[in-house]
Design a protein around this motif. Structure first.
Motif, PDB file in Angstrom:
ATOM      1  N   TRP A  41       0.980  -1.386  -0.241  1.00  0.00           N
ATOM      2  CA  TRP A  41      -0.348   0.373  -0.055  1.00  0.00           C
ATOM      3  C   TRP A  41       1.025   1.419   0.092  1.00  0.00           C
ATOM      4  CZ3 TRP A  41      -3.851   1.403  -1.654  1.00  0.00           C
ATOM      5  CH2 TRP A  41      -4.777   3.358  -1.216  1.00  0.00           C
ATOM      6  N   PHE A  73      -3.483  -4.595  -0.068  1.00  0.00           N
ATOM      7  CA  PHE A  73      -4.858  -3.282   0.693  1.00  0.00           C
ATOM      8  C   PHE A  73      -4.719  -2.740   1.976  1.00  0.00           C
ATOM      9  CE2 PHE A  73      -7.978  -6.262  -1.055  1.00  0.00           C
ATOM     10  CZ  PHE A  73      -8.857  -5.716  -1.555  1.00  0.00           C
ATOM     11  N   ASN A  97     -10.745   1.477   2.778  1.00  0.00           N
ATOM     12  CA  ASN A  97     -10.126   1.088   1.741  1.00  0.00           C
ATOM     13  C   ASN A  97     -10.391   0.429   0.840  1.00  0.00           C
ATOM     14  OD1 ASN A  97      -7.742  -0.532   0.741  1.00  0.00           O
ATOM     15  ND2 ASN A  97      -6.977   1.262   0.697  1.00  0.00           N
ATOM     16  N   ILE A  98     -10.977  -0.541   1.145  1.00  0.00           N
ATOM     17  CA  ILE A  98     -11.463  -1.716  -0.532  1.00  0.00           C
ATOM     18  C   ILE A  98     -12.167  -1.099  -1.275  1.00  0.00           C
ATOM     19  CG2 ILE A  98     -12.959  -3.441  -0.281  1.00  0.00           C
ATOM     20  CD1 ILE A  98     -13.542  -5.023   2.040  1.00  0.00           C
ATOM     21  N   THR A 101      -8.374   0.566  -2.770  1.00  0.00           N
ATOM     22  CA  THR A 101      -7.783  -0.407  -3.842  1.00  0.00           C
ATOM     23  C   THR A 101      -8.160  -0.840  -4.881  1.00  0.00           C
ATOM     24  OG1 THR A 101      -6.925  -0.682  -1.721  1.00  0.00           O
ATOM     25  CG2 THR A 101      -6.165  -2.418  -2.710  1.00  0.00           C
ATOM     26  N   LEU A 113      -4.638  -8.838  -5.832  1.00  0.00           N
ATOM     27  CA  LEU A 113      -4.313  -7.877  -4.341  1.00  0.00           C
ATOM     28  C   LEU A 113      -3.974  -8.901  -3.039  1.00  0.00           C
ATOM     29  CD1 LEU A 113      -7.930  -6.182  -5.239  1.00  0.00           C
ATOM     30  CD2 LEU A 113      -5.661  -5.188  -6.045  1.00  0.00           C
ATOM     31  N   ALA A 115      -3.976  -9.607   1.031  1.00  0.00           N
ATOM     32  CA  ALA A 115      -4.463  -8.855   2.196  1.00  0.00           C
ATOM     33  C   ALA A 115      -3.624  -9.461   3.087  1.00  0.00           C
ATOM     34  CB  ALA A 115      -6.050  -9.273   2.643  1.00  0.00           C
ATOM     35  N   ALA A 140     -13.110  -8.094   1.003  1.00  0.00           N
ATOM     36  CA  ALA A 140     -12.377  -8.018  -0.506  1.00  0.00           C
ATOM     37  C   ALA A 140     -12.674  -9.122  -1.236  1.00  0.00           C
ATOM     38  CB  ALA A 140     -10.761  -7.989   0.324  1.00  0.00           C
TER      39      ALA A 140
END
Length: 277
Positions: A41, A73, A97-98, A101, A113, A115, A140
């Motif tokens: 991130w 993420f 934030n999901i 992103t 992505l 996490a 997510a």
């Protein structure tokens, strides 16, 4: 033909070329021969970066002709956090934030992505954290699926991240399975970081053989110092050959620190003709 020549590569610009400002790193990667890169991130604690910040990042990649292949993420690695999704006090920030992103990833054609699960915290049971994690990972995974992306779940090593919840391949695979069962989408995958697994003393050949069908991405650094291949103990030609034989067709993420501190000097192990693609 070496096994390395049969794989494709992506350079992690959160750890490599970090001697440069972030927006200069895609061009530096291109100058070194790479056409793909990934990022942790990139906005620190800021879970909703401004449009201008996001536009600047997009422009840096598109101007350099570099594809952003992977993005984390929300995390804040600079402060010792290892993800926010299982931490009750940070869960809302993760959820907010999901969509940020995912939108950024969609605009750059990013299809992986990551996490990070998060550290164990005092005053909260592991069971409570795991329940929250599954809820957030399900959200997510569904969001990632909406843009055709996979959701990656990663093991870290105990020496550097002693409070991180997932410190074995089996633990990460178990979470992958639970997320896929909850969503029915099958887009949760194991991020097989060979450096972290090796630091934890795992049998890398056995992990590849047992879990090849669930590996969504591979990242590398040599052990024990997390420098480029050839500076430590791992036999990357053997590991690459095992990945190829197991049918792995994804990219290899270069997530190491250059031994001499100069990123451009750390790629001699990988012939230039293998770096693009």
């Amino acid at each position: 033909m070496t096994a390395a020549s049969k794989l494709s590569y992506t350079v992690n610009l959160s750890i490599l070329f970090s001697e440069l400002p972030l927006l200069e790193r895609p061009a530096a990667a291109a100058a070194a021969g790479f056409t793909a890169a990934e990022l942790w991130w990139p906005f620190g604690e800021n879970h909703t970066p401004s449009d201008a910040e996001q536009d600047a990042l997009r422009k840096a990649f598109t101007d350099a002709g570099v594809q952003l292949t992977g993005l984390n993420f929300l995390d804040d690695l600079t402060k010792g956090a290892r993800g926010t999704l299982s931490v009750p006090a940070e869960s809302e920030r993760f959820r907010e934030n999901i969509p940020v992103t995912v939108a950024l990833a969609e605009s750059l054609g990013t299809r992986a992505l990551n996490a990070l699960y998060g550290n164990r915290v005092e005053g909260v049971s592991a069971a409570e954290q795991d329940e929250l994690a599954l809820e957030n990972l399900t959200l997510a995974a569904r969001a990632a699926h909406s843009i055709g992306a996979v959701l990656l779940i990663e093991t870290l090593n105990k020496a550097e991240s002693p409070d991180y919840a997932l410190v074995t391949a089996e633990a990460a695979i178990a979470v992958v399975d639970k997320v896929n069962e909850a969503t029915g989408l099958g887009n949760a995958k194991f991020l097989c970081d060979l450096y972290h697994l090796a630091r934890n003393g795992e049998d890398l050949a056995a992990v590849i053989a047992a879990h090849a069908d669930k590996i969504g991405h591979v990242q590398i650094a040599d052990t024990p110092a997390r420098n480029e291949p050839g500076t430590g103990e791992l036999d990357f030609e053997d590991l690459f050959a095992r990945l190829v034989a197991a049918g792995y067709t994804g990219r290899i993420g270069l997530e190491y620190r250059p031994a001499n501190g100069v990123s451009a000097d750390s790629f001699e192990w990988l012939p230039r003709e293998y770096r693009a693609g």
